[in-house]
Enzyme design. Structure first.
Site, short mmCIF file in Angstrom:
data_model
loop_
_atom_site.label_atom_id
_atom_site.label_comp_id
_atom_site.label_asym_id
_atom_site.label_seq_id
_atom_site.Cartn_x
_atom_site.Cartn_y
_atom_site.Cartn_z
CG ASP A 26 31.58 48.86 -4.71
OD1 ASP A 26 31.61 47.77 -4.11
OD2 ASP A 26 31.45 49.96 -4.15
CG ASP A 49 10.34 46.26 -14.36
OD1 ASP A 49 10.71 47.17 -13.60
OD2 ASP A 49 10.88 45.14 -14.42
CB THR A 101 6.46 42.20 -3.04
OG1 THR A 101 6.22 40.82 -3.24
CG2 THR A 101 5.34 43.04 -3.58
CB ALA A 102 10.86 41.43 -0.17
CB THR A 129 5.73 37.79 -5.12
OG1 THR A 129 6.21 39.09 -5.47
CG2 THR A 129 4.43 37.92 -4.35
NE ARG A 130 13.56 35.85 -4.05
CZ ARG A 130 13.77 34.54 -4.00
NH1 ARG A 130 13.05 33.78 -3.22
NH2 ARG A 130 14.70 34.00 -4.73
CE LYS A 144 10.94 41.60 -15.67
NZ LYS A 144 9.97 42.70 -15.59
CG ASP A 147 28.12 55.09 -3.37
OD1 ASP A 147 28.07 54.05 -2.69
OD2 ASP A 147 27.64 55.20 -4.51
CG ASP A 203 30.32 51.44 0.62
OD1 ASP A 203 30.29 50.21 0.74
OD2 ASP A 203 29.91 52.06 -0.38
#
Lengths: 568, 677
Positions: free
Chosen positions: B301, B338, B372-373, B375-376, B389, B512, B516
């Site tokens: 990974d 953030d 948020t998914a 607005t990204r 940003k 993990d 997987d």
């Protein structure tokens, strides 16, 4: 001596020069498109398939392959057995020989010829009719060689195919090899032999008056046609009792040279073919290299022992070399020594000198080569699958040392393969030892001995080793046509042949099912100089250690005693 | 567990000596067929010695000594195995002690009742509070807690476990330090992780691995051939008029059969598992350890293995007409609230490069706009000022809606960053684009060298990442992996493993998460992180207690070491035979054929001393090689050809020469001590 060395080198060079193109041709026969050659041979081959009512197109798994092979050989043995017992009623019998005396001799001879052994407990010119020689022995000379080659080809398929249980079609392999390889070369060889003076006729034996005025019977027969396949198929059963020492079988130095070549060309070509099929010629070269290495060691021991000769004779002020007893003066020391080493390196067993007369150490060489399983070039097919036993053992032991599960050509060698590989090693070794041991302490076994002491033991060992290894040469000095030896040797020949073939077909089947892992920096290289030396080393250590105690009491002690002036 | 990691100590040795006698039971002996032959030989020679004692035969002295040394040979092999097991046993003991009998608070209907931990079954719901041991393996269904897992991992720093996500599994025997968790039991008594670990380290479930079986077949076959070779000496000797005693034959047989590897084979296997355990890796089977040595492909990974866990801001590229400091300031403002590692790294970079101190958001009266998914983007609103940003596309859409445009230079900068394997983040203040932040994956130090080593070992490394192919390619090049799988989904991962396996390769991977699990199960070596989910741990065939994905490399080395040790000792064992022949064969027959004395090249004193010396050497070499069997042959990543040359030299050539010297020395000692006549 210098000319002998030249002979050895020239022999090796010519051998390689012929085997390389032959290997390419055979690759094409078994693994190629066969467009041009096929057009010519296919119609001939189809006749045989249709006559026998077999399907040459469907492939077989290893069990089917082994079954077809065994059934075919059993049929061959029965046929040959019956011919011998009824030859008085059959044509081409100018000497009016009766049926072969004693059923056990006929049985021994039948098994001997189907197993590619050609052990001869009979004298050819005094026992067998031309019909028996031609339709019985010569036919089996072809078929037993083709059987061996078929196994080798199936084994190569097993190593190079992936994720399948099919290893080819036995009938196809058998017929193709006979028609496309053995027959054409045999025809050429026969014509050459005839040109050189090997006889080929159906005449009655000639009676002539010798210069001394005595009467001598000279045996005749279709010799040349049998001679070619005798060598080419590593069969070795002579038309005459004296085998290739007989001037009608082997008249000139040139025929002698060609006969030696004929023994080795197909076994070596098979190794090159293997390299071609694996798409890595070096795989074949490494094995061929190990074979040449072992061959020259063996030849060196034999030749130097014969050249040094017998110190007892030396003291009698007889001019050198001193061990010419049993050798043809017309061939000389070099050609005799080379012939002996070749015929026992391969499973041929033709002789141009008497092995019983070799110095003890010189006699150890043919004995040891056969004990190792005739893997130095070896018999047609048998030499290839025989060396594969050692290759797989080498890869297993040494491969572990680099920290991976051992793999050969990208295929893992696991418990199942190891089991069958070890069986193929165990069965012949145990057969030789147990039969020799039994013979050396039983009245029936000792009854046939003409010498006592270590030399007698060597004779017993030689007989069972030659039988088990399917060589067929004899140490003489042993009266082998008795119930005991006929039957025990028959069993030894069968075990030595099929006790190796069947386990190895199983290995082929098991390997064919595996996937092929790509090789990389972490894989153990099975090409190159290191592998060559390792392979030869494992052959000597694993193969020879088994027989060392027996050899110590036979040829080894005899040699030491001879130096001290004691003979048997 | 760290405390128990020390090497051999005296208690282990004493216990092992005791065990070597306990293991004389025929039912245990027959498990090693090669040693069983020696065992039978020892019994047989003991009988001969007894018979000679009764008949007061002359040979009693020699027979007794051979018999004693044959028993020693058996005991030494037993001892080797016992020592190897001893370490595991000590470990198991300490694990057991941590599993003190605990009470569990179990949900019965609607009530919480105290029950004995032994009575818990799969599916029971438990409550574990601060200060309590977790009674059984389970999955957290509610709550979050710090857990002390040192009993299992040896790591004393507590870890956080919480419901949902990839950190929801807990192990029985560990202790909750703070807060509480509600867990669902996932194992019945006797099947818990700790139970399995105990039985694994004790070797109770030890089964022969595939390669061990194949090697045993080789060794047994060789023994059989030697058995026949030695047995047929008697008739050959009778023919030759020589008298060979059965005791001598027995001595020769024991010397010829591969007792060195036969006696050490099981210790090598146990020691291999043990070495893994020392690295805090728990292998569920010996088969997995062996497979590790064969691995052709490592799937790694990206995050956490090849790169440090998180992307870091490395550069601010201001847009035309915007000063660098201005740009850094806005970037920092956008990230103050953030809490993601990326966000933190932006704040830190601005501070480092432009000396901008963190400001208090409350004082600025700023309002945080989370990611948020839809607005990204994320950012802050400071009064009327909107700072955002996000990805190039998202910000472009945002400013276009407000009548702004994305300047060409910013677009170009973004593309350049993406091409170099980084992630561009565009910062906007209202409709104005301020510039681009370069987020970069930081490749771990030294990892490139490790990959080079792996390449030399013939192992291919493949990086697995969710990044787009462009980014993935750049990081792959920087880290020096051989190949990569970008935009990896669990299905793609599984398919990739299958493809490699179809090509005959063995694949190892770490994982993990629950997603997987299928790949872990499909891989030949699947190493689950101990911090991972229960599903992952069950799918893999190894668990790394340290949860360190880089460990895979060590695991491969240990697997290789195990196979190498087996191969080297087998070669040594077989090479030894030549010297033993030179010792025994002349001694056997020199009475009948004095001429064979020329082969006594070691000049051993008498036939008796020669035979006895060979037998003693054969026994002592087992003891002498125990440390090697336990430690394993040294592995260096230098490629197969080089390793082969080294090992052949040491164990092949050494195996040829060593017994000549050893037997000669023993012979000299025997003569000096006047032990043999």
């Amino acid at each position: 001596m210098f000319s002998d060395m030249t002979l050895f080198v020239v022999f090796a060079v010519v051998l390689i020069a012929i085997a390389l193109p032959l290997g390419r041709y055979m690759t094409n026969v078994f693994f190629g498109e066969n467009k041009i050659v096929g057009k010519f041979f296919l119609p001939i081959e189809r006749i045989f398939y249709r006559l026998a009512g077999v399907n040459e197109k469907t492939e077989m798994n290893w069990r089917q392959y082994a079954t077809a092979l065994i059934l075919f050989n059993v049929f061959g043995a029965v046929f040959l057995f019956l011919i011998q017992l009824s030859q008085q009623a059959l044509p081409l019998n100018p000497q009016n020989f009766g049926s072969v005396e004693t059923w056990h001799l006929a049985l021994n001879t039948a098994i001997s010829f189907i197993t590619n052994t050609n052990w001869q407990a009979y004298g050819g010119e005094s026992t067998l009719s031309y019909f028996t020689q031609m339709t019985g022995l010569t036919v089996q000379n072809f078929l037993s060689a083709a059987t061996g080659c078929a196994v080798a080809v199936a084994f190569i398929r097993g190593l190079t195919r992936k994720s399948t249980h099919l290893i080819g079609n036995f009938w196809l392999d058998l017929v193709r090899f006979t028609v496309r390889v053995l027959l054409p070369i045999s025809i050429v060889l026969t014509l050459f032999f005839v040109q050189q003076g090997v006889i080929q006729n159906f005449d009655t034996y000639q009676t002539v008056q010798t210069l001394e005025g005595a009467e001598q019977t000279i045996a005749m027969g279709p010799v040349a046609s049998q001679e070619s396949i005798k060598m080419l198929g590593t069969n070795g059963g002579g038309f005459f009792n004296a085998n290739s020492a007989h001037p009608f079988e082997n008249p000139t130095p040139l025929t002698n040279f060609v006969q030696m070549l004929a023994i080795f060309i197909i076994p070596l070509a098979l190794v090159f073919m293997f390299g071609n099929v694996t798409k890595n010629k070096k795989q074949g070269y490494a094995i061929a290299g190990a074979m040449f290495l072992m061959f020259f060691i063996m030849l060196g021991v034999n030749y130097s022992s014969e050249i040094n000769g017998n110190p007892i004779i030396d003291q009698m002020n007889i001019s050198e070399p001193t061990s010419f007893e049993g050798k043809e003066v017309r061939f000389g020391m070099g050609s005799s020594s080379l012939f002996t080493t070749i015929t026992t390196a391969a499973s041929c067993g033709a002789v141009n000198n008497m092995h019983d007369s070799l110095t003890p150490l010189g006699g150890l060489v043919p004995l040891l080569q056969m004990m190792l399983g005739e893997i130095v070039f070896g018999g047609v097919g048998a030499g290839f699958y025989g060396i594969m036993v050692y290759v797989l053992i080498t890869v297993f032991i040494v491969g572990l040392m680099v920290g991976r599960t051992p793999e050969y050509l990208g295929k893992k060698i696991e418990a199942k393969e190891m089991k069958f590989v070890m069986l193929a090693l165990l069965i012949p070794s145990v057969t030789i030892l147990l039969f020799s041991a039994a013979a050396s302490v039983s009245d029936a076994g000792l009854a046939g001995l003409n010498n006592d002491g270590p030399h007698g033991l060597s004779e017993i060992l030689y007989a069972f080793t030659s039988g088990t290894a399917n060589n067929g040469s004899a140490f003489a000095g042993l009266t082998a046509n008795t119930v005991f030896y006929d039957l025990s040797l028959s069993v030894a020949m069968l075990l030595g042949r099929f006790g190796v073939i069947v386990p190895l077909l199983a290995v082929a089947g098991s390997m064919a099912e595996k996937k092929i892992a790509p090789s990389g920096l972490g894989t153990f290289e099975t090409t190159g100089f290191t592998f060559m030396i390792l392979l030869a080393g494992i052959v000597f250590i694993i193969g020879a250690l088994t027989f060392l105690p027996a050899l110590a009491l036979g040829p080894i002690v005899e040699q030491v005693l001879m130096i001290q002036g004691i003979t048997f | 567990m760290n405390a128990q990691k020390n090497n051999l100590n005296s208690t282990i040795i004493i216990e092992a000596v005791r065990d070597s006698f306990r293991k004389l039971h025929p039912a245990i002996q027959i498990k090693s067929p090669v040693m069983f032959i020696v065992y039978l030989g020892a019994i047989f020679t003991s009988y001969v010695a007894l018979r000679d004692a009764v008949t007061s035969s002359n040979s009693i002295f020699l027979v007794t000594q051979i018999s004693v040394w044959l028993w020693f040979t058996v005991l030494f092999a037993n001892f080797a195995e016992a020592v190897a097991e001893g370490r595991g046993k000590a470990q198991a003991q300490s694990l057991r002690s941590t599993r003190s009998h605990v009470q569990a608070k179990k949900l019965m209907g609607t009530d919480w009742l105290m029950v004995d931990a032994d009575t818990l079954r799969k599916g029971d719901i438990l409550m574990v509070e601060a200060g309590n041991f977790i009674p059984s393996d389970g999955e957290i269904i509610e709550g979050m807690a710090t857990v002390d897992e040192s009993a299992v991992t040896g790591e004393s720093a507590p870890v956080i476990r919480e419901s949902g996500g990839d950190k929801s599994s807990v192990t029985g025997g560990t202790k909750v330090l703070s807060d509480w968790i509600k867990i669902k039991v996932t194992a019945n008594p006797g099947e818990t992780f700790l139970d399995r670990m105990i039985s694994l380290v004790e070797g109770a479930q030890r089964q022969k691995t595939p390669n061990e079986i194949a090697l045993t077949i080789l060794l047994v076959s060789l023994s059989l051939i030697f058995l026949v070779a030695v047995a047929t000496i008697e008739p050959f000797a009778i023919y030759s008029g020589a008298v060979v005693s059965t005791t001598t034959l027995m001595a020769l047989l024991v010397c010829l059969i591969p007792t060195t590897i036969g006696g050490l084979l099981s210790s090598i296997g146990i020691a291999g598992m043990d070495r893994l355990l020392k690295h805090n890796v728990l292998a569920m089977s010996g088969r997995a350890v062996e497979a590790a040595g064969d691995v052709n492909v490592l799937l790694l990974d990206k995050t956490g293995t090849i790169t440090l866990g998180n992307r870091m801001a490395t550069e601010f590229i201001s847009a035309e007409g915007v000063s660098a400091a201005e740009m850094a300031d806005v970037a920092q403002l956008s990230s103050l609230a953030d809490e993601t590692p990326e966000g933190r790294s932006i704040v830190v970079l601005a501070k480092e490069q432009y000396g901008l101190r963190e400001r208090d958001l409350n004082a600025l009266q700023a309002e945080f706009v989370p990611f948020t998914a839809q607005t990204r983007m994320s950012g802050v609103n400071i009064q009327k000022l909107e700072i955002r940003k996000g990805s190039v596309d998202a910000i472009e859409r945002y400013v276009k809606e407000r009548g702004g445009i994305l300047p060409d230079d910013v677009r170009q900068a973004s593309e350049r960053i993406a091409k170099s394997g980084g992630t561009p983040l565009v910062v906007a203040q209202d409709t104005k684009i301020m510039g681009t932040i370069h987020l970069k994956d930081i490749v771990k130090g030294g990892i490139k060298e490790r990959f080079r080593e792996l390449r030399q070992m013939g192992i291919k490394t493949v990086m697995i990442t969710g990044d787009n192919p462009l980014t993935a390619a750049a990081i792959a090049a920087e880290a020096g992996v051989d190949d990569f799988l970008a935009e990896a989904t669990p299905e793609a991962k599984l398919q990739m493993i299958r493809d490699y396996q179809e090509g005959g390769m063995l694949v190892a991977m770490t994982g993990d998460g629950t997603n997987d699990a299928p790949a872990l199960a499909q891989a030949d070596v699947g190493v689950a992180m101990n911090s991972g989910t229960q599903a992952a741990k069950e799918a893999g065939n190894m668990v790394d207690l340290d949860s360190n994905p880089t460990k895979l490399i060590e695991i491969v080395e240990i697997g290789k070491q195990l196979l190498m040790t087996r191969g080297s000792l087998t070669t040594f064992s077989i090479a030894n035979d030549i010297a033993k022949y030179f010792a025994i064969i002349p001694a056997m027959f020199v009475g009948t054929y004095p001429a064979l004395g020329v082969f006594n090249i070691m000049q051993l004193a008498t036939p008796d001393s020669a035979i006895l010396s060979a037998v003693i050497f054969n026994a002592l070499i087992i003891i002498g090689l125990i440390p090697l069997a336990l430690k394993g042959v040294k592995y260096k990543p230098v490629g197969a050809a080089m390793i082969l040359k080294q090992n052949l030299f040491i164990y092949g050539l050494g195996g040829l020469i060593a017994p000549f010297i050893g037997i000669k020395i023993i012979d000299m000692i025997l003569v000096a001590l006047n032990i043999v006549g």
